[in-house]
Design a protein around this motif. Structure first.
Motif, PDB file in Angstrom:
ATOM      1  N   THR A 131      56.889 -33.417  -5.850  1.00  0.00           N
ATOM      2  CA  THR A 131      57.180 -32.716  -7.098  1.00  0.00           C
ATOM      3  C   THR A 131      55.871 -32.198  -7.678  1.00  0.00           C
ATOM      4  O   THR A 131      54.780 -32.640  -7.274  1.00  0.00           O
ATOM      5  N   ILE A 132      55.986 -31.294  -8.629  1.00  0.00           N
ATOM      6  CA  ILE A 132      54.777 -30.816  -9.303  1.00  0.00           C
ATOM      7  C   ILE A 132      54.093 -31.995  -9.997  1.00  0.00           C
ATOM      8  O   ILE A 132      52.864 -32.104 -10.000  1.00  0.00           O
ATOM      9  N   GLY A 133      54.876 -32.921 -10.533  1.00  0.00           N
ATOM     10  CA  GLY A 133      54.318 -34.105 -11.186  1.00  0.00           C
ATOM     11  C   GLY A 133      53.508 -34.959 -10.227  1.00  0.00           C
ATOM     12  O   GLY A 133      52.437 -35.464 -10.581  1.00  0.00           O
ATOM     13  N   GLN A 134      54.005 -35.135  -9.020  1.00  0.00           N
ATOM     14  CA  GLN A 134      53.268 -35.929  -8.028  1.00  0.00           C
ATOM     15  C   GLN A 134      51.961 -35.255  -7.642  1.00  0.00           C
ATOM     16  O   GLN A 134      50.934 -35.917  -7.485  1.00  0.00           O
ATOM     17  N   VAL A 135      51.997 -33.921  -7.476  1.00  0.00           N
ATOM     18  CA  VAL A 135      50.771 -33.197  -7.140  1.00  0.00           C
ATOM     19  C   VAL A 135      49.795 -33.256  -8.310  1.00  0.00           C
ATOM     20  O   VAL A 135      48.588 -33.440  -8.119  1.00  0.00           O
ATOM     21  N   GLU A 195      49.516 -35.642 -10.516  1.00  0.00           N
ATOM     22  CA  GLU A 195      48.920 -36.983 -10.536  1.00  0.00           C
ATOM     23  C   GLU A 195      47.864 -37.146  -9.445  1.00  0.00           C
ATOM     24  O   GLU A 195      46.805 -37.718  -9.673  1.00  0.00           O
ATOM     25  N   ALA A 196      48.126 -36.620  -8.262  1.00  0.00           N
ATOM     26  CA  ALA A 196      47.193 -36.763  -7.144  1.00  0.00           C
ATOM     27  C   ALA A 196      45.933 -35.912  -7.299  1.00  0.00           C
ATOM     28  O   ALA A 196      44.873 -36.262  -6.778  1.00  0.00           O
ATOM     29  N   THR A 197      46.059 -34.787  -8.013  1.00  0.00           N
ATOM     30  CA  THR A 197      44.918 -33.873  -8.136  1.00  0.00           C
ATOM     31  C   THR A 197      44.186 -33.989  -9.465  1.00  0.00           C
ATOM     32  O   THR A 197      43.056 -33.523  -9.589  1.00  0.00           O
ATOM     33  N   GLY A 198      44.831 -34.557 -10.464  1.00  0.00           N
ATOM     34  CA  GLY A 198      44.228 -34.604 -11.789  1.00  0.00           C
ATOM     35  C   GLY A 198      44.422 -33.310 -12.566  1.00  0.00           C
ATOM     36  O   GLY A 198      43.872 -33.129 -13.647  1.00  0.00           O
ATOM     37  N   LEU A 199      45.225 -32.400 -12.036  1.00  0.00           N
ATOM     38  CA  LEU A 199      45.532 -31.139 -12.718  1.00  0.00           C
ATOM     39  C   LEU A 199      46.834 -31.317 -13.491  1.00  0.00           C
ATOM     40  O   LEU A 199      47.642 -32.187 -13.176  1.00  0.00           O
ATOM     41  N   THR A 200      47.049 -30.484 -14.488  1.00  0.00           N
ATOM     42  CA  THR A 200      48.269 -30.626 -15.280  1.00  0.00           C
ATOM     43  C   THR A 200      49.456 -29.965 -14.577  1.00  0.00           C
ATOM     44  O   THR A 200      49.290 -29.026 -13.790  1.00  0.00           O
ATOM     45  N   LYS A 201      50.657 -30.448 -14.907  1.00  0.00           N
ATOM     46  CA  LYS A 201      51.871 -29.858 -14.346  1.00  0.00           C
ATOM     47  C   LYS A 201      52.007 -28.396 -14.758  1.00  0.00           C
ATOM     48  O   LYS A 201      52.383 -27.551 -13.946  1.00  0.00           O
ATOM     49  N   GLY A 202      51.689 -28.096 -16.012  1.00  0.00           N
ATOM     50  CA  GLY A 202      51.788 -26.719 -16.498  1.00  0.00           C
ATOM     51  C   GLY A 202      50.852 -25.789 -15.740  1.00  0.00           C
ATOM     52  O   GLY A 202      51.229 -24.671 -15.370  1.00  0.00           O
ATOM     53  N   PHE A 203      49.626 -26.250 -15.487  1.00  0.00           N
ATOM     54  CA  PHE A 203      48.662 -25.434 -14.743  1.00  0.00           C
ATOM     55  C   PHE A 203      49.160 -25.193 -13.315  1.00  0.00           C
ATOM     56  O   PHE A 203      49.141 -24.071 -12.812  1.00  0.00           O
ATOM     57  N   LEU A 204      49.647 -26.256 -12.672  1.00  0.00           N
ATOM     58  CA  LEU A 204      50.153 -26.122 -11.298  1.00  0.00           C
ATOM     59  C   LEU A 204      51.357 -25.181 -11.250  1.00  0.00           C
ATOM     60  O   LEU A 204      51.482 -24.375 -10.315  1.00  0.00           O
ATOM     61  N   SER A 205      52.223 -25.264 -12.233  1.00  0.00           N
ATOM     62  CA  SER A 205      53.377 -24.370 -12.284  1.00  0.00           C
ATOM     63  C   SER A 205      52.922 -22.923 -12.388  1.00  0.00           C
ATOM     64  O   SER A 205      53.459 -22.042 -11.711  1.00  0.00           O
ATOM     65  N   ARG A 206      51.920 -22.666 -13.238  1.00  0.00           N
ATOM     66  CA  ARG A 206      51.410 -21.290 -13.378  1.00  0.00           C
ATOM     67  C   ARG A 206      50.735 -20.822 -12.090  1.00  0.00           C
ATOM     68  O   ARG A 206      50.854 -19.660 -11.710  1.00  0.00           O
ATOM     69  N   VAL A 207      50.043 -21.725 -11.390  1.00  0.00           N
ATOM     70  CA  VAL A 207      49.406 -21.366 -10.115  1.00  0.00           C
ATOM     71  C   VAL A 207      50.482 -20.978  -9.100  1.00  0.00           C
ATOM     72  O   VAL A 207      50.373 -19.960  -8.419  1.00  0.00           O
ATOM     73  N   GLU A 208      51.536 -21.783  -9.005  1.00  0.00           N
ATOM     74  CA  GLU A 208      52.610 -21.500  -8.043  1.00  0.00           C
ATOM     75  C   GLU A 208      53.322 -20.187  -8.341  1.00  0.00           C
ATOM     76  O   GLU A 208      53.851 -19.554  -7.438  1.00  0.00           O
ATOM     77  N   ARG A 209      53.340 -19.773  -9.603  1.00  0.00           N
ATOM     78  CA  ARG A 209      53.985 -18.520  -9.972  1.00  0.00           C
ATOM     79  C   ARG A 209      52.988 -17.356 -10.048  1.00  0.00           C
ATOM     80  O   ARG A 209      53.332 -16.273 -10.503  1.00  0.00           O
ATOM     81  N   ASN A 210      51.773 -17.588  -9.602  1.00  0.00           N
ATOM     82  CA  ASN A 210      50.707 -16.575  -9.604  1.00  0.00           C
ATOM     83  C   ASN A 210      50.399 -16.050 -11.001  1.00  0.00           C
ATOM     84  O   ASN A 210      50.020 -14.892 -11.165  1.00  0.00           O
ATOM     85  N   LEU A 211      50.540 -16.894 -11.999  1.00  0.00           N
ATOM     86  CA  LEU A 211      50.211 -16.494 -13.364  1.00  0.00           C
ATOM     87  C   LEU A 211      48.771 -16.824 -13.714  1.00  0.00           C
ATOM     88  O   LEU A 211      48.240 -16.336 -14.709  1.00  0.00           O
ATOM     89  N   THR A 212      48.162 -17.688 -12.901  1.00  0.00           N
ATOM     90  CA  THR A 212      46.743 -18.022 -13.075  1.00  0.00           C
ATOM     91  C   THR A 212      46.159 -18.360 -11.715  1.00  0.00           C
ATOM     92  O   THR A 212      46.896 -18.662 -10.771  1.00  0.00           O
ATOM     93  N   SER A 213      44.848 -18.292 -11.623  1.00  0.00           N
ATOM     94  CA  SER A 213      44.160 -18.606 -10.359  1.00  0.00           C
ATOM     95  C   SER A 213      43.372 -19.893 -10.530  1.00  0.00           C
ATOM     96  O   SER A 213      42.662 -20.062 -11.537  1.00  0.00           O
ATOM     97  N   PRO A 214      43.452 -20.784  -9.567  1.00  0.00           N
ATOM     98  CA  PRO A 214      42.683 -22.029  -9.666  1.00  0.00           C
ATOM     99  C   PRO A 214      41.208 -21.779  -9.348  1.00  0.00           C
ATOM    100  O   PRO A 214      40.869 -20.829  -8.639  1.00  0.00           O
TER     101      PRO A 214
END
Length: 192
Positions: free
Chosen positions: A29-33, A35-54
């Protein structure tokens, strides 16, 4: 010869869907990723939707958690378009049949052969086998009889039969109408 100038593209590369696919392939899940990366769920969601770049550091961490290489995110998928008129003719035997390979020559995992079977066309009189793990016969239009050692299948448009590739078989079209069929051959471990 004069070299043609090549313009660089400033178009962003869409890595979000690749990251989402890798996450889903790992059944995370985005939550598991997060937790494993230390990134927020909201940030990861935006990355997956190409709304922001990591950042590079975040991207490296994501790739480590998802067990993918950074290069995989930027790889252009290999695609191949086969036009029917240009598809190479093949012959697996029989009479009254026009068979063409519609998958790429370089494809080693599977092959798809589209066949147009004339009325009263038929396969070999002796049952034969094909060197593949799985064979799939789909009737796109018309009717066809699949002949196996212990059973015959009367197939109509829309019907599909899946059987082991090394199963002895043949086929016939005893009717007065043309049949169009697709043979899909799945090869072992990507061998072709």
């Amino acid at each position: 010869m004069k070299a043609l100038p090549v313009e660089t593209s400033n178009a962003p590369i869409a890595i979000g869907p690749h990251i989402r696919a890798a996450r889903q392939a790992h059944r995370m899940t985005i939550g598991q990723v997060a937790e494993a990366t230390g990134l927020t769920k909201g940030f990861l969601s935006r990355v997956e939707r190409n709304l922001t770049s990591p950042s590079v550091a975040s991207l490296v961490t994501l790739c480590q958690v998802l067990s993918i290489s950074i290069g995989d995110l930027f790889a252009v998928p290999e695609t191949h378009h086969t036009r029917w008129a240009e598809a190479p003719h093949v012959s697996l035997g029989g009479t009254g049949i026009d068979e063409r390979l519609v998958t790429a020559h370089s494809e080693r995992r599977l092959q798809v052969i589209r066949a147009v079977v004339e009325p009263h066309g038929r396969g070999e009189s002796e049952l034969y086998t094909v060197d593949c793990d799985v064979e799939v016969l789909h009737v796109a239009s018309g009717r066809l009889t699949l002949i196996l050692a212990n059973e015959n299948y009367e197939l109509e448009a829309g019907d599909t039969v899946t059987f082991p590739g090394r199963e002895p078989h043949s086929w016939s079209n005893p009717w007065d109408e043309e049949a169009v069929v697709l043979w899909t051959l799945v090869h072992p471990s990507g061998q072709g």
